[in-house]
Design an enzyme around this catalytic site. Sequence first.
Site, short mmCIF file in Angstrom:
data_model
loop_
_atom_site.label_atom_id
_atom_site.label_comp_id
_atom_site.label_asym_id
_atom_site.label_seq_id
_atom_site.Cartn_x
_atom_site.Cartn_y
_atom_site.Cartn_z
N LEU A 14 0.86 -1.19 0.00
CA LEU A 14 0.00 0.00 0.00
C LEU A 14 0.89 1.23 0.00
CD1 LEU A 14 -2.97 0.62 -0.08
CD2 LEU A 14 -3.03 0.56 2.40
N HIS A 15 1.63 1.40 -1.09
CA HIS A 15 2.56 2.51 -1.25
C HIS A 15 2.21 3.31 -2.49
CE1 HIS A 15 5.12 1.02 1.92
NE2 HIS A 15 4.99 -0.19 1.40
N ALA A 16 2.57 4.58 -2.49
CA ALA A 16 2.44 5.50 -3.62
C ALA A 16 1.11 5.35 -4.36
CB ALA A 16 3.62 5.38 -4.55
N PRO A 18 -0.94 2.72 -5.29
CA PRO A 18 -2.05 1.98 -4.67
C PRO A 18 -2.64 2.72 -3.46
CG PRO A 18 -0.22 0.51 -5.11
CD PRO A 18 0.26 1.91 -5.38
#
Length: 86
Positions: A14-16, A18
């Site tokens: 769950l980075h950038a 997404p």
Amino acid sequence: MTEQKVTITNESGLHARPATLFTQLAAKFASKITVSIGEKKADAKSILTVLTLGATKGAEVLISAEGADEAEAVAALAEFLTTHND
């Protein structure tokens, strides 16, 4: 209050990008929505707090919502975390 535990399947966690899509989806609901990993909690509608979770692939996330559309919110966000691959 509605809650559901899910495991993140997206390769990048769950980075950038997404996380941005996740918070945009959460913002469509009126309910207060929280995501947490262990003791860390974040407002699901805030990109900055979601990024502080450091959620990686395989992390178990608890989605909690309280409000008029809480069930729909939790279901939509859980589906996003388990099916979205970006």
